[in-house]
Design an enzyme around this catalytic site. Sequence first.
Site, PDB file in Angstrom:
ATOM      1  N   ASN A 136       0.859  -1.189   0.000  1.00 18.05           N
ATOM      2  CA  ASN A 136       0.000   0.000   0.000  1.00 18.05           C
ATOM      3  C   ASN A 136       0.891   1.234   0.000  1.00 18.05           C
ATOM      4  O   ASN A 136       1.461   1.587   1.024  1.00 18.05           O
ATOM      5  CB  ASN A 136      -0.907  -0.043   1.243  1.00 18.05           C
ATOM      6  CG  ASN A 136      -1.758   1.209   1.379  1.00 18.05           C
ATOM      7  OD1 ASN A 136      -1.849   2.016   0.453  1.00 18.05           O
ATOM      8  ND2 ASN A 136      -2.386   1.378   2.536  1.00 18.05           N
ATOM      9  N   TRP A 137       0.998   1.840  -1.171  1.00 16.57           N
ATOM     10  CA  TRP A 137       1.878   3.010  -1.296  1.00 16.57           C
ATOM     11  C   TRP A 137       1.304   4.245  -0.608  1.00 16.57           C
ATOM     12  O   TRP A 137       1.994   5.251  -0.455  1.00 16.57           O
ATOM     13  CB  TRP A 137       2.122   3.328  -2.777  1.00 16.57           C
ATOM     14  CG  TRP A 137       3.053   2.398  -3.483  1.00 16.57           C
ATOM     15  CD1 TRP A 137       3.517   1.192  -3.030  1.00 16.57           C
ATOM     16  CD2 TRP A 137       3.635   2.596  -4.777  1.00 16.57           C
ATOM     17  NE1 TRP A 137       4.351   0.631  -3.969  1.00 16.57           N
ATOM     18  CE2 TRP A 137       4.443   1.465  -5.048  1.00 16.57           C
ATOM     19  CE3 TRP A 137       3.558   3.597  -5.743  1.00 16.57           C
ATOM     20  CZ2 TRP A 137       5.169   1.326  -6.242  1.00 16.57           C
ATOM     21  CZ3 TRP A 137       4.266   3.467  -6.933  1.00 16.57           C
ATOM     22  CH2 TRP A 137       5.072   2.339  -7.169  1.00 16.57           C
ATOM     23  N   LYS A 138       0.021   4.194  -0.259  1.00 15.44           N
ATOM     24  CA  LYS A 138      -0.658   5.372   0.313  1.00 15.44           C
ATOM     25  C   LYS A 138      -0.430   6.580  -0.607  1.00 15.44           C
ATOM     26  O   LYS A 138      -0.406   6.405  -1.821  1.00 15.44           O
ATOM     27  CB  LYS A 138      -0.190   5.622   1.749  1.00 15.44           C
ATOM     28  CG  LYS A 138      -0.325   4.360   2.599  1.00 15.44           C
ATOM     29  CD  LYS A 138      -0.163   4.583   4.068  1.00 15.44           C
ATOM     30  CE  LYS A 138      -0.321   3.245   4.783  1.00 15.44           C
ATOM     31  NZ  LYS A 138      -0.299   3.383   6.240  1.00 15.44           N
TER      32      LYS A 138
ATOM     33  N   HIS B   6      -9.782   1.004   4.841  1.00 14.18           N
ATOM     34  CA  HIS B   6      -8.522   1.229   5.556  1.00 14.18           C
ATOM     35  C   HIS B   6      -8.778   2.189   6.718  1.00 14.18           C
ATOM     36  O   HIS B   6      -9.594   3.116   6.604  1.00 14.18           O
ATOM     37  CB  HIS B   6      -7.474   1.810   4.597  1.00 14.18           C
ATOM     38  CG  HIS B   6      -6.102   1.801   5.194  1.00 14.18           C
ATOM     39  ND1 HIS B   6      -5.705   2.750   6.108  1.00 14.18           N
ATOM     40  CD2 HIS B   6      -5.066   0.960   5.044  1.00 14.18           C
ATOM     41  CE1 HIS B   6      -4.460   2.486   6.485  1.00 14.18           C
ATOM     42  NE2 HIS B   6      -4.050   1.405   5.853  1.00 14.18           N
TER      43      HIS B   6
ATOM     44  N   GLU C 223      -7.210   4.592   7.791  1.00 15.92           N
ATOM     45  CA  GLU C 223      -6.979   6.008   7.476  1.00 15.92           C
ATOM     46  C   GLU C 223      -8.191   6.610   6.762  1.00 15.92           C
ATOM     47  O   GLU C 223      -8.391   7.823   6.774  1.00 15.92           O
ATOM     48  CB  GLU C 223      -5.687   6.151   6.654  1.00 15.92           C
ATOM     49  CG  GLU C 223      -4.458   5.962   7.538  1.00 15.92           C
ATOM     50  CD  GLU C 223      -3.213   5.489   6.821  1.00 15.92           C
ATOM     51  OE1 GLU C 223      -3.137   5.586   5.583  1.00 15.92           O
ATOM     52  OE2 GLU C 223      -2.291   5.003   7.513  1.00 15.92           O
TER      53      GLU C 223
ATOM     54  N   GLU D 219      -5.842  -5.410  10.444  1.00 20.46           N
ATOM     55  CA  GLU D 219      -4.885  -4.324  10.687  1.00 20.46           C
ATOM     56  C   GLU D 219      -5.246  -3.592  11.980  1.00 20.46           C
ATOM     57  O   GLU D 219      -6.055  -2.652  11.949  1.00 20.46           O
ATOM     58  CB  GLU D 219      -4.935  -3.315   9.529  1.00 20.46           C
ATOM     59  CG  GLU D 219      -4.443  -3.857   8.211  1.00 20.46           C
ATOM     60  CD  GLU D 219      -3.800  -2.765   7.370  1.00 20.46           C
ATOM     61  OE1 GLU D 219      -2.699  -3.007   6.865  1.00 20.46           O
ATOM     62  OE2 GLU D 219      -4.368  -1.667   7.241  1.00 20.46           O
TER      63      GLU D 219
ATOM     64  N   GLY E 297       1.926   1.974  11.061  1.00 20.71           N
ATOM     65  CA  GLY E 297       2.918   3.044  10.987  1.00 20.71           C
ATOM     66  C   GLY E 297       3.562   3.405  12.317  1.00 20.71           C
ATOM     67  O   GLY E 297       4.187   4.453  12.438  1.00 20.71           O
TER      68      GLY E 297
ATOM     69  N   SER F 189       2.874  -2.272  10.532  1.00 17.31           N
ATOM     70  CA  SER F 189       4.313  -2.317  10.847  1.00 17.31           C
ATOM     71  C   SER F 189       4.975  -3.636  10.457  1.00 17.31           C
ATOM     72  O   SER F 189       5.847  -4.142  11.168  1.00 17.31           O
ATOM     73  CB  SER F 189       4.548  -2.007  12.332  1.00 17.31           C
ATOM     74  OG  SER F 189       4.104  -0.690  12.637  1.00 17.31           O
TER      75      SER F 189
ATOM     76  N   GLY G 134       2.461  -1.391   4.395  1.00 14.36           N
ATOM     77  CA  GLY G 134       2.459   0.046   4.133  1.00 14.36           C
ATOM     78  C   GLY G 134       3.862   0.562   3.905  1.00 14.36           C
ATOM     79  O   GLY G 134       4.457   0.370   2.843  1.00 14.36           O
ATOM     80  N   GLY G 135       4.430   1.185   4.936  1.00 14.10           N
ATOM     81  CA  GLY G 135       5.741   1.833   4.815  1.00 14.10           C
ATOM     82  C   GLY G 135       6.814   0.984   4.152  1.00 14.10           C
ATOM     83  O   GLY G 135       7.542   1.469   3.280  1.00 14.10           O
TER      84      GLY G 135
HETATM   85  P1  PGA Z   1       2.371   0.142   7.831  1.00 11.95           P
HETATM   86  O1  PGA Z   1       0.929   0.390   7.179  1.00 11.95           O
HETATM   87  O2  PGA Z   1       2.902  -1.141   7.253  1.00 11.95           O
HETATM   88  O3  PGA Z   1       3.183   1.342   7.430  1.00 11.95           O
HETATM   89  O4  PGA Z   1       2.161   0.035   9.294  1.00 11.95           O
HETATM   90  C1  PGA Z   1       0.054  -0.676   6.940  1.00 11.95           C
HETATM   91  C2  PGA Z   1      -1.193  -0.157   6.282  1.00 11.95           C
HETATM   92  O5  PGA Z   1      -1.566   1.003   6.538  1.00 11.95           O
HETATM   93  O6  PGA Z   1      -1.833  -0.861   5.484  1.00 11.95           O
END
Ligand code: PGA
Length: 258
Positions: free
Chosen positions: A13-15, A103, A105, A173, A179, A219, A240-241
Amino acid sequence: MAKVKRIPLVIGNWKMHPATLEAAKKLGKEVVAKALRARGTEACDVGIAVPTLYFDEIGKITKGKPIMLGAQNAAAGAVGAQTGEVSAGMIAERRGAFVIVGHSERRTLGEDNAQVGARASGVLAAKMTPIVCVGEKVRDTDGDYYHLVTEQLEAVFAELGPTAAARVVVAYEPVWAIGTGLTPTAEDVSTMRLSIKKYLHGKYGDSVANKVRVLYGGSVTDENATDFMQNGMIDGFLVGGASLSPATFAAIIKVCTA
Ligand code: PGA
């Protein structure tokens, strides 16, 4: 429940990254090259969820390769007065294969369970795979977060028949792990996976519960992936990251093919 082998799935997930199309193309080329090498000829599904504006250019890089292109959200309807939204049909037309739905977010911005359910149905109607995110904000000592996750699942699966339900991917998640560098233990993940499977089993029976893949996200790194994969009993990851580092993303894929 009969034991079946599911193909692992790793989604990056590049966000809202990277900042420019040029940087996105560079990242896309590196991610695809390294992911293909890590995957080899193993059965492992890999996808990257990129900002929709980069879809066509990244699509040129993934074209003909076993790397799926996906979006990070999609509106339920085909067209409509929904300023700022992009529909599942539009994403499918641009060769999207999956969409992340619900998600945390997005939920933080006000998306509720009903909207997440409608969006997941829209993704299925457009013949793509919804990656449905569920997870608690905090872990209470009474285990109420199991009920919360079940409610999030119910909002998505309530309207789905068995055929559609079997095409859904659930990503567990925990919001507090996204994050932050914090993670649940593999045992915690395994217990939540069982709770998700129990819900699906109760609603649809063995066959659907066996088919639905459950991912872990929050994470994830190349260092903790092995423990989650082996002891968390999951089918892969929503990253994510770490998905913005081609080498780390590839190393996570490698864990899933081992
Ligand atoms: P993260 O994000 O791996 O940076 O914790 C995961 C996600 O938001 O899907």
